[in-house]
Design a protein around this motif. Structure first.
Motif, mmCIF file in Angstrom:
data_model
loop_
_atom_site.group_PDB
_atom_site.id
_atom_site.type_symbol
_atom_site.label_atom_id
_atom_site.label_comp_id
_atom_site.label_asym_id
_atom_site.label_seq_id
_atom_site.Cartn_x
_atom_site.Cartn_y
_atom_site.Cartn_z
ATOM 1 N N LYS A 185 5.645 4.056 -13.155
ATOM 2 C CA LYS A 185 4.962 3.639 -11.918
ATOM 3 C C LYS A 185 5.057 4.764 -10.888
ATOM 4 O O LYS A 185 6.101 5.418 -10.784
ATOM 5 C CB LYS A 185 5.586 2.356 -11.349
ATOM 6 C CG LYS A 185 4.823 1.795 -10.137
ATOM 7 C CD LYS A 185 5.204 0.347 -9.843
ATOM 8 C CE LYS A 185 6.501 0.229 -9.079
ATOM 9 N NZ LYS A 185 6.843 -1.202 -8.821
ATOM 10 N N ASP A 231 1.618 1.740 -7.074
ATOM 11 C CA ASP A 231 2.082 0.806 -6.044
ATOM 12 C C ASP A 231 1.521 1.186 -4.671
ATOM 13 O O ASP A 231 1.559 2.351 -4.279
ATOM 14 C CB ASP A 231 3.623 0.841 -5.994
ATOM 15 C CG ASP A 231 4.208 -0.353 -5.265
ATOM 16 O OD1 ASP A 231 3.452 -1.062 -4.565
ATOM 17 O OD2 ASP A 231 5.423 -0.566 -5.387
ATOM 18 N N HIS A 233 2.241 -0.927 -1.740
ATOM 19 C CA HIS A 233 3.153 -1.443 -0.702
ATOM 20 C C HIS A 233 2.432 -2.140 0.453
ATOM 21 O O HIS A 233 2.715 -1.875 1.617
ATOM 22 C CB HIS A 233 4.049 -0.313 -0.161
ATOM 23 C CG HIS A 233 4.895 0.325 -1.227
ATOM 24 N ND1 HIS A 233 4.558 1.518 -1.832
ATOM 25 C CD2 HIS A 233 6.041 -0.066 -1.799
ATOM 26 C CE1 HIS A 233 5.483 1.830 -2.736
ATOM 27 N NE2 HIS A 233 6.381 0.882 -2.741
ATOM 28 N N GLU A 257 -0.452 -2.328 -7.717
ATOM 29 C CA GLU A 257 0.532 -3.248 -7.126
ATOM 30 C C GLU A 257 0.358 -3.348 -5.616
ATOM 31 O O GLU A 257 0.254 -2.329 -4.930
ATOM 32 C CB GLU A 257 1.931 -2.710 -7.462
ATOM 33 C CG GLU A 257 3.083 -3.575 -6.998
ATOM 34 C CD GLU A 257 4.386 -3.132 -7.646
ATOM 35 O OE1 GLU A 257 4.396 -2.834 -8.866
ATOM 36 O OE2 GLU A 257 5.414 -3.058 -6.937
ATOM 37 N N ASP A 258 0.332 -4.572 -5.127
ATOM 38 C CA ASP A 258 0.369 -4.869 -3.703
ATOM 39 C C ASP A 258 -0.613 -4.049 -2.858
ATOM 40 O O ASP A 258 -0.225 -3.435 -1.857
ATOM 41 C CB ASP A 258 1.789 -4.679 -3.157
ATOM 42 C CG ASP A 258 2.739 -5.744 -3.683
ATOM 43 O OD1 ASP A 258 2.330 -6.912 -3.771
ATOM 44 O OD2 ASP A 258 3.894 -5.408 -3.973
ATOM 45 N N GLU A 283 6.957 -9.161 -5.376
ATOM 46 C CA GLU A 283 8.343 -8.765 -5.140
ATOM 47 C C GLU A 283 8.904 -9.262 -3.811
ATOM 48 O O GLU A 283 10.116 -9.348 -3.659
ATOM 49 C CB GLU A 283 8.468 -7.245 -5.225
ATOM 50 C CG GLU A 283 7.766 -6.514 -4.096
ATOM 51 C CD GLU A 283 7.906 -5.000 -4.199
ATOM 52 O OE1 GLU A 283 7.237 -4.417 -5.068
ATOM 53 O OE2 GLU A 283 8.686 -4.420 -3.430
ATOM 54 N N HIS A 333 9.994 -6.943 -10.813
ATOM 55 C CA HIS A 333 10.378 -5.898 -9.863
ATOM 56 C C HIS A 333 11.891 -5.774 -9.891
ATOM 57 O O HIS A 333 12.609 -6.768 -10.014
ATOM 58 C CB HIS A 333 9.913 -6.294 -8.452
ATOM 59 C CG HIS A 333 10.292 -5.309 -7.397
ATOM 60 N ND1 HIS A 333 11.363 -5.502 -6.540
ATOM 61 C CD2 HIS A 333 9.752 -4.116 -7.057
ATOM 62 C CE1 HIS A 333 11.442 -4.474 -5.722
ATOM 63 N NE2 HIS A 333 10.480 -3.615 -6.005
HETATM 64 MG MG LIG Z 1 6.304 -2.552 -5.271
#
Ligand SMILES: [Mg+2]
Length: 412
Positions: A185, A231, A233, A257-258, A283, A333
């Motif tokens: 990742k 990712d 965030h 991700e996110d 997460e 996570h």
């Molecule tokens: Mg993350």
């Protein structure tokens, strides 16, 4: 017999929690023979890893000790200390009942979500280690048995030149070739040089192009040698997230991700349903109650609970069970020490829809020294057959790496 609120936290109260449990919850947890065990103490110490890991030890009158870990965060050790009177005298084999007991007792202090759930998670993990040792079975057996003998681990990768696509690809190649991982990742919320104002969540065309270039360069470099996720965030608007997901569709990443904060379920759902790029979320959500809505609304393609934060091992299993009803895989996570990582391994072994567990400490150098056993080998963790979690803290390593001001467990 005084039962006002403060006296519930008093370990010297005249009644025991066991007596109170008998009245309020229908059982004292009494069992026959060697299984009639009582919790005598709960202690924590924090280790200065790449996060301040909160290690938890639960002691019993049988001399058996359980080790757990709570996700890092201010106030976690204090909350565990505050909950101690709620479990002393109880039988550690009643994991579900004690978990619900703590949620209920701490409900006024935030146990619906947040750091109190994190603190409870640390105790819950320790109870699994303890129960496995009392019953002489590995923790996965307490969760229904296993689907697999080893868990795949994905490596969260970093480079000092995080915005340089070639530097990311070089690091990806190194982690695959030298460390043996087949799953990676990278962060995608990195500066591109095109930003005007990052607070407004809008991605400018140059930012999208730069992110797509990182994705293209990394995935083209590792090809079929590794699955790669990226990712964000919780950084972007729904519209920008959809444009980004669209721009990287052709590279068929493991997951994105996110891209948006999941707190607005409708936006999360809109983003996920409007791209074929798989979207992973979870997460920062707590307990099955919060993850359930994301899954049931099909706002996630992959769910990513953090075990020592979300509620512990059985709570993660419950989330996985809901996810499985929607054919959604679980990618846990994880930024924890080997203790909670091994807890995640047992849950990952016990659920059908397990995808992988994160490893976030490859730059630390001593992560694995914290326990006596080997943990990750060539990107996989063998599911232990030893009782409980199957890992033993190396107390010399714990002492060497303790957070300043912490004291080692008092096991006299
Ligand atoms: Mg993350």
């Amino acid at each position: 017999m005084s039962r006002d609120y403060e006296s519930l936290h008093d370990p010297n109260a005249e009644y025991t929690m066991r007596e109170l449990s008998a009245e309020t919850m229908g059982t004292t947890g009494t069992r026959g023979g060697d299984r009639d065990v009582e919790i005598t103490d709960v202690q924590t110490t924090m280790v200065d890893g790449n996060f301040p890991w909160t290690l938890v030890r639960v002691y019993t009158d049988a001399g058996v000790v359980g080790t757990g870990e709570a996700y890092w965060g201010a106030g976690v050790p204090e909350l565990i200390e505050r909950m101690k009177p709620f479990v002393i005298g109880e039988n550690p084999l009643d994991i579900d009942r004690l978990y619900e007991h703590l949620i209920q007792k701490m409900s006024g202090e935030g146990s619906v979500e947040g750091v109190t759930v994190t603190a409870i998670s640390g105790i819950e993990v320790a109870l699994h280690d303890l129960a496995g040792k009392v019953l002489d079975v590995p923790a996965y057996q307490l969760l229904g048995g296993k689907y697999r003998d080893e868990m795949r681990v994905y490596c969260d990768c970093h480079t000092e030149e995080e915005a340089d696509p070639e530097a990311c690809a070089d690091e990806a190649e190194r982690v695959v070739d030298e460390l043996g991982y087949d799953a990676l990742k990278f962060d995608l919320d990195v500066p591109s040089g095109f930003e005007k104002d990052r607070a407004n969540r809008h991605l400018r065309p140059g930012e999208i192009r730069h992110k797509a270039e990182i994705v293209e360069t990394v995935t083209e470099r590792v090809k079929d040698e590794a699955d790669v996720s990226f990712d964000c965030h919780w950084t972007f608007s729904g519209g920008s997230a959809k444009r980004l997901a669209d721009a990287i569709e052709e590279y068929d990443v493991w997951w994105l991700e996110d891209p948006v904060p999941p707190e607005n379920l409708e936006v999360q759902e809109e983003v996920t349903k409007n791209t074929v790029t798989p979207i992973a979320v979870g997460e920062n959500r707590y307990r099955v109650t919060e993850l359930r809505r994301l899954i049931e609304n099909q706002a996630v393609d992959i769910v990513a609970p953090d075990l020592p934060k979300v509620g512990g091992m059985r709570e993660t299993r419950k989330i996985a069970d809901v996810a499985n009803q929607y054919y959604v895989p679980v990618a846990m996570h994880n930024v924890a020490s080997p203790i909670a990582t091994m807890a995640a391994t047992h849950v990952g072994a016990a659920i059908p829809n397990s995808l992988a567990i994160e490893y976030h400490s490859y730059e630390l150098g001593w992560w694995e020294d914290l326990v006596e056993e080997d943990v990750i080998e060539d990107g996989y963790i063998e599911v232990p057959e030893e009782p409980g979690l199957g890992v033993t803290l190396d107390m010399d390593a714990v002492e060497e790496h303790m957070v300043d001001g912490e004291t080692l467990f008092d096991e006299a």
